[in-house]
Design an enzyme around this catalytic site. Structure first.
Site, PDB file in Angstrom:
ATOM      1  N   GLY A 105       5.770  14.250  28.149  1.00 25.18           N
ATOM      2  CA  GLY A 105       5.691  15.465  27.346  1.00 25.18           C
ATOM      3  C   GLY A 105       7.054  15.720  26.727  1.00 25.18           C
ATOM      4  O   GLY A 105       7.819  14.781  26.468  1.00 25.18           O
ATOM      5  N   ASP A 106       7.365  16.983  26.506  1.00 23.63           N
ATOM      6  CA  ASP A 106       8.655  17.307  25.908  1.00 23.63           C
ATOM      7  C   ASP A 106       9.801  17.258  26.918  1.00 23.63           C
ATOM      8  O   ASP A 106      10.951  17.102  26.552  1.00 23.63           O
ATOM      9  CB  ASP A 106       8.577  18.698  25.270  1.00 23.63           C
ATOM     10  CG  ASP A 106       7.556  18.729  24.139  1.00 23.63           C
ATOM     11  OD1 ASP A 106       7.710  17.950  23.192  1.00 23.63           O
ATOM     12  OD2 ASP A 106       6.589  19.497  24.238  1.00 23.63           O
ATOM     13  N   ARG A 138      12.400   9.581  38.982  1.00 21.50           N
ATOM     14  CA  ARG A 138      12.558  10.952  39.464  1.00 21.50           C
ATOM     15  C   ARG A 138      13.072  11.794  38.312  1.00 21.50           C
ATOM     16  O   ARG A 138      13.485  11.260  37.271  1.00 21.50           O
ATOM     17  CB  ARG A 138      13.578  10.988  40.611  1.00 21.50           C
ATOM     18  CG  ARG A 138      14.927  10.448  40.178  1.00 21.50           C
ATOM     19  CD  ARG A 138      15.828  10.082  41.338  1.00 21.50           C
ATOM     20  NE  ARG A 138      16.497   8.828  41.042  1.00 21.50           N
ATOM     21  CZ  ARG A 138      17.490   8.670  40.201  1.00 21.50           C
ATOM     22  NH1 ARG A 138      17.963   9.701  39.547  1.00 21.50           N
ATOM     23  NH2 ARG A 138      18.031   7.493  39.976  1.00 21.50           N
ATOM     24  N   SER A 179       1.658  17.116  29.221  1.00 23.31           N
ATOM     25  CA  SER A 179       0.732  18.222  28.985  1.00 23.31           C
ATOM     26  C   SER A 179       1.245  19.109  27.857  1.00 23.31           C
ATOM     27  O   SER A 179       0.466  19.745  27.174  1.00 23.31           O
ATOM     28  CB  SER A 179       0.504  19.022  30.265  1.00 23.31           C
ATOM     29  OG  SER A 179       1.645  19.058  31.070  1.00 23.31           O
ATOM     30  N   GLY A 180       2.552  19.146  27.658  1.00 25.42           N
ATOM     31  CA  GLY A 180       3.084  19.866  26.518  1.00 25.42           C
ATOM     32  C   GLY A 180       3.697  18.862  25.555  1.00 25.42           C
ATOM     33  O   GLY A 180       4.715  18.266  25.857  1.00 25.42           O
ATOM     34  N   THR A 209      10.533   6.106  34.733  1.00 26.48           N
ATOM     35  CA  THR A 209      11.514   6.900  35.468  1.00 26.48           C
ATOM     36  C   THR A 209      11.058   7.058  36.916  1.00 26.48           C
ATOM     37  O   THR A 209       9.871   7.071  37.215  1.00 26.48           O
ATOM     38  CB  THR A 209      11.713   8.291  34.843  1.00 26.48           C
ATOM     39  OG1 THR A 209      10.474   8.987  34.874  1.00 26.48           O
ATOM     40  CG2 THR A 209      12.200   8.190  33.421  1.00 26.48           C
ATOM     41  N   GLU A 220      11.187  23.760  30.352  1.00 28.78           N
ATOM     42  CA  GLU A 220      11.803  23.537  31.658  1.00 28.78           C
ATOM     43  C   GLU A 220      12.335  24.872  32.178  1.00 28.78           C
ATOM     44  O   GLU A 220      12.993  25.611  31.443  1.00 28.78           O
ATOM     45  CB  GLU A 220      12.959  22.539  31.545  1.00 28.78           C
ATOM     46  CG  GLU A 220      12.570  21.192  30.950  1.00 28.78           C
ATOM     47  CD  GLU A 220      11.623  20.428  31.854  1.00 28.78           C
ATOM     48  OE1 GLU A 220      11.935  20.253  33.040  1.00 28.78           O
ATOM     49  OE2 GLU A 220      10.550  20.008  31.372  1.00 28.78           O
ATOM     50  N   ARG A 276      -1.737  21.076  36.880  1.00 25.91           N
ATOM     51  CA  ARG A 276      -1.250  19.909  36.154  1.00 25.91           C
ATOM     52  C   ARG A 276      -2.313  18.829  36.017  1.00 25.91           C
ATOM     53  O   ARG A 276      -2.377  18.107  35.014  1.00 25.91           O
ATOM     54  CB  ARG A 276      -0.010  19.353  36.859  1.00 25.91           C
ATOM     55  CG  ARG A 276       0.564  18.104  36.267  1.00 25.91           C
ATOM     56  CD  ARG A 276       1.944  17.847  36.784  1.00 25.91           C
ATOM     57  NE  ARG A 276       2.935  18.648  36.101  1.00 25.91           N
ATOM     58  CZ  ARG A 276       3.481  18.312  34.939  1.00 25.91           C
ATOM     59  NH1 ARG A 276       3.132  17.208  34.352  1.00 25.91           N
ATOM     60  NH2 ARG A 276       4.370  19.082  34.369  1.00 25.91           N
ATOM     61  N   ASP A 302       3.394  28.776  31.158  1.00 27.00           N
ATOM     62  CA  ASP A 302       3.895  27.418  31.309  1.00 27.00           C
ATOM     63  C   ASP A 302       4.203  27.099  32.774  1.00 27.00           C
ATOM     64  O   ASP A 302       3.730  26.100  33.335  1.00 27.00           O
ATOM     65  CB  ASP A 302       5.159  27.278  30.457  1.00 27.00           C
ATOM     66  CG  ASP A 302       5.600  25.853  30.296  1.00 27.00           C
ATOM     67  OD1 ASP A 302       4.982  24.975  30.929  1.00 27.00           O
ATOM     68  OD2 ASP A 302       6.557  25.612  29.561  1.00 27.00           O
TER      69      ASP A 302
HETATM   70  P1  ADP Z   1       4.606  17.499  30.854  1.00 28.75           P
HETATM   71  O1  ADP Z   1       4.398  17.831  29.422  1.00 28.75           O
HETATM   72  O2  ADP Z   1       3.392  16.934  31.460  1.00 28.75           O
HETATM   73  O3  ADP Z   1       5.194  18.631  31.614  1.00 28.75           O
HETATM   74  P2  ADP Z   1       7.276  16.405  30.766  1.00 28.75           P
HETATM   75  O4  ADP Z   1       7.758  15.293  29.890  1.00 28.75           O
HETATM   76  O5  ADP Z   1       7.638  17.773  30.381  1.00 28.75           O
HETATM   77  O6  ADP Z   1       5.683  16.313  30.896  1.00 28.75           O
HETATM   78  O7  ADP Z   1       7.784  16.093  32.231  1.00 28.75           O
HETATM   79  C1  ADP Z   1       7.560  16.971  33.273  1.00 28.75           C
HETATM   80  C2  ADP Z   1       8.741  16.947  34.183  1.00 28.75           C
HETATM   81  O8  ADP Z   1       8.848  15.723  34.848  1.00 28.75           O
HETATM   82  C3  ADP Z   1      10.069  17.153  33.489  1.00 28.75           C
HETATM   83  O9  ADP Z   1      10.738  18.207  34.132  1.00 28.75           O
HETATM   84  C4  ADP Z   1      10.817  15.863  33.707  1.00 28.75           C
HETATM   85  O10 ADP Z   1      12.192  16.084  33.810  1.00 28.75           O
HETATM   86  C5  ADP Z   1      10.241  15.411  35.009  1.00 28.75           C
HETATM   87  N1  ADP Z   1      10.322  13.986  35.332  1.00 28.75           N
HETATM   88  C6  ADP Z   1      10.737  12.948  34.573  1.00 28.75           C
HETATM   89  N2  ADP Z   1      10.579  11.769  35.236  1.00 28.75           N
HETATM   90  C7  ADP Z   1      10.047  12.093  36.454  1.00 28.75           C
HETATM   91  C8  ADP Z   1       9.634  11.339  37.593  1.00 28.75           C
HETATM   92  N3  ADP Z   1       9.722  10.014  37.596  1.00 28.75           N
HETATM   93  N4  ADP Z   1       9.120  12.015  38.646  1.00 28.75           N
HETATM   94  C9  ADP Z   1       9.003  13.356  38.642  1.00 28.75           C
HETATM   95  N5  ADP Z   1       9.362  14.116  37.592  1.00 28.75           N
HETATM   96  C10 ADP Z   1       9.881  13.507  36.511  1.00 28.75           C
HETATM   97 MG    MG Z   2       6.969  19.552  30.250  1.00 23.91          MG
END
Ligand code: ADP
Ligand code: MG
Length: 655
Positions: free
Chosen positions: A249-250, A225, A281-282, A223, A626, A354, A347
């Site tokens: 993560g989730d 963004r 991380s989660g 992805t 989120e 992070r 959270d």
């Molecule tokens: P973590 O458990 O580390 O927080 P997540 O899967 O929850 O991982 O993702 C963290 C955030 O990153 C989410 O809000 C997601 O929507 C966002 N996200 C997804 N792709 C990207 C990206 N390419 N760049 C920045 N943020 C992103």
């Molecule tokens: Mg997350």
């Protein structure tokens, strides 16, 4: 790879003296389905726990090594050394199918070698507990000609692949390639921002090899963004895929789920099997999947390997969802949790740590305990009519009591340079999002990860009939993560955004869903609730509404929860609790036995719907980790609305 450097620092590690730590696992046991559309209907469970399917004598590679008797059963590959000396107690003699990613057949480069080779890709746990890849290669040399030996090797590969993918076999059945199920096609989305920013690297190092060994087809997209994944799945031709899997993560799965439900054809779209491979991380859902699969609790790379192995087996479960209505009236869908108070504070405020991976929650919890806040609020809920099942002995629920936990990550506002990388073994064009960025996904040159040798065409599982040579054979087949085919893609770590720090990041701004099921249990926010609802009001340290068992990979908030129990588990902690008591709850949650602490401040209720009205003017509210708008929120469970790729249910405690 050595010890997993990403393992989270748990509260227990941080606060308890060594030696007080215990090992505990509580495997669930439920039936599994299959790749929903590739292999219908789900196979019956084998009647005998380990029916012998095939038996044979094979040599080894290199050819002058020992000879083995191999027996393939519905549960394991039994390997017994025959020569030079039969083993009384074979050391590596039992390979449970749980540890096998796939298999393939190989051919010698030497034209004079009439043998064929059958190799099995395994991930046993080493002495230190971590999984390591090991390839077992057997020389099929019982017949005079290569063609006959190859047919025998393929018979074994076919049988093993069928068993791995849940195709029922019986001992007296003829094994033919027609038995093999079609390869499932997976869309795999990787968030380079997830966790410590290692998701892409881990995916290339661990996930791609395993799913290639399993013979699955996939497109893998990084992805660019936030909300990119959501847009991608909104524009997806669902007929092209048997599953969508997130590597993060989730939060990334939350995007996917909300994207599927924000389509005019949401009723079909939400049935698309979704899966999660933990690199965030989660990793709450992954923790629950790991437990459902019967594996011991794991974090970091071990959790990733367990979930990858489960994913390759196929098998899915209905998944309950929460439809969450926010103060503004907008609606989003959750597979995990709604949190308010201590947990959502930890959270969101730990976002600045992070770089620590999942340990950020530990640090955040310690800081949160030091400056413990209370919040005034009102919780109303529609009690579930039936108590949820309690499949785990010793995890009984107190009446109106329960627990808390830490939660996954928030929504960063960071943007990334266009690193829209993709990898595929499919000739299919990658899905084009309706709002495709200039750097839309371009498939990289085919990886031909499933071999490509003349002997084994790509239409069935396994790693293919690559020419046999020590180079290709040992660190293994074309699927090795070290192969040159993969190296051009892994072009270094993606950029990490600057730490978001405090104040908390802005809202993840998930666009409100305009589609989705009707919330027939919920009057409009602000309207009075029906009489059969229960209301509690007061000062709280936290409130948590959770669907699955886990709140993090290593925090079991609702040990009795099942993916499809049809209830949301409401947990709250009232003010007046001491820091020590709150800490005890958090520590006990590591093993999910916090219910037995008898803490009077801890409350629990199983509900079908709830409304949370914060009365403290400022606070943090999260949905699936989120950040969402702060204010009154209400939600209802939609039982079994989605489909979760879980792999087969664990029947027993595994090591
Ligand atoms: P973590 O458990 O580390 O927080 P997540 O899967 O929850 O991982 O993702 C963290 C955030 O990153 C989410 O809000 C997601 O929507 C966002 N996200 C997804 N792709 C990207 C990206 N390419 N760049 C920045 N943020 C992103
Ligand atoms: Mg997350």
């Amino acid at each position: 790879m050595g010890e997993d450097i990403c393992h989270g620092l748990s509260l227990r590690q941080l606060m308890l003296p060594r030696g007080l730590e215990q090992e505990l696992t509580s495997p669930g046991s439920r039936s599994a389905g299959d790749w929903t559309r590739v292999m219908a209907p789900p196979p019956p469970l084998p009647t005998a726990a380990s029916t012998p399917i095939l038996h044979g004598e094979f040599g080894s590679y290199p050819p002058h090594g020992p000879r083995f008797a191999l027996t393939l059963t519905t549960q394991a590959l039994h390997i017994q050394r025959l020569r030079p000396k039969p083993e009384a107690r074979p050391r590596d003699g039992l390979v449970p199918l749980d540890e096998v990613s796939g298999c393939g057949t190989l051919q010698s480069r030497s034209p004079s070698d009439t043998a064929a080779y059958f190799c099995v890709y395994t991930y046993p746990r080493g002495r230190r507990g971590g999984r390591r890849r090991a390839t077992r290669t057997f020389r099929v040399d019982g017949a005079a000609t290569y063609e006959e030996n190859r047919a025998e090797a393929q018979r074994w590969a076919t049988a093993l692949t069928c068993l791995l993918r849940g195709v029922p076999l019986s001992g007296d059945q003829e094994i033919t390639p027609e038995l093999l199920p079609r390869k499932p096609r997976l869309l795999i989305l990787v968030n380079p921002f997830g966790g410590r920013g290692l998701a892409w690297q881990r995916c290339m190092e661990h996930v791609v090899p395993i799913i290639s060994e399993a013979g699955l087809s996939f497109n893998l997209i990084q992805t660019e963004r936030q909300n990119h994944a959501r847009e991608l799945v909104q524009g997806l031709d669902l007929r092209e895929w048997e599953g969508i899997v997130t590597v993060s993560g989730d939060g990334l799965l939350y995007e996917v789920l909300n994207g599927l439900l924000d389509r005019p054809d949401w009723e079909d779209a939400v049935r698309m099997p979704i899966g999660v491979l933990p690199c965030g991380s989660g990793n709450a859902l992954a923790g629950a999947v790991n437990r459902h699969g019967g594996f011991e609790p794991a974090v970091g790379v071990d959790l990733l390997l367990n979930c990858s192995l489960l994913l390759c087996r196929g098998g899915s479960q209905p998944l309950d969802l929460l439809s969450v209505t926010l103060a503004s009236g907008s609606r989003c869908f959750s597979f995990l949790s709604v949190a308010w108070g201590f947990l959502s504070d930890v959270d969101i405020h730990s976002e600045r740590f992070r770089a620590l991976g999942s340990a950020r929650f530990t640090v955040g919890a310690v800081l949160g305990l030091a400056t413990l806040h209370t919040y005034r609020g009102r919780l109303s809920y529609l009690p579930a009519t039936t108590e949820p099942a309690l499949p785990i002995p010793g995890h009984s629920l107190p009446r109106a009591k329960s627990e808390l936990a830490l939660a996954p990550a928030p929504a960063p506002a960071a943007t990334h340079s266009p690193l829209h990388r993709s990898v595929s073994d499919l000739p299919l064009p990658l899905p084009q999002p309706p709002l495709a960025s200039p750097g839309s996904p371009e498939p990289l040159p085919g990886l031909s990860l499933n071999g490509g040798g003349p002997e084994l065409t790509g239409d069935w599982g396994g790693a293919g009939d690559a020419p046999l040579s020590p180079d290709l054979l040992m660190p293994s087949s074309p699927n090795s993560p070290k192969t040159a085919q993969l190296s051009p893609i892994a072009e270094g770590s993606p950029e990490m955004p600057a730490s978001s720090g405090l104040p908390p990041p802005p809202l993840s701004a998930p666009q409100a869903s305009t589609w989705g099921p009707v919330d027939h249990l919920l009057p409009p926010l602000g309207s009075p609730l029906p009489q059969d609802w229960v209301t509690i009001e007061g000062e709280f340290v936290l409130m948590l509404a959770i669907l699955p068992s886990h709140l993090c990979a290593d925090l079991v908030a609702a040990p009795h929860a099942r993916f499809d129990d049809g209830v949301v588990h409401l947990c709250w902690v009232r003010s007046g609790i001491s820091r020590a008591a709150l800490l005890r709850i958090l520590l006990a949650m590591e093993h999910g036995n916090h219910f037995s602490l008898g803490c009077p401040h801890l409350g629990y209720a199983a509900a079908r719907a709830f409304r949370l009205e914060p009365l403290t003017p400022r606070g943090v509210l999260t949905v699936d980790g989120e950040l969402v708008e702060y204010g009154p929120v209400q939600a209802q469970v939609h039982p079994s609305l989605a489909t979760l790729l879980t792999g087969p249910a664990g029947q027993k405690r595994r090591t």
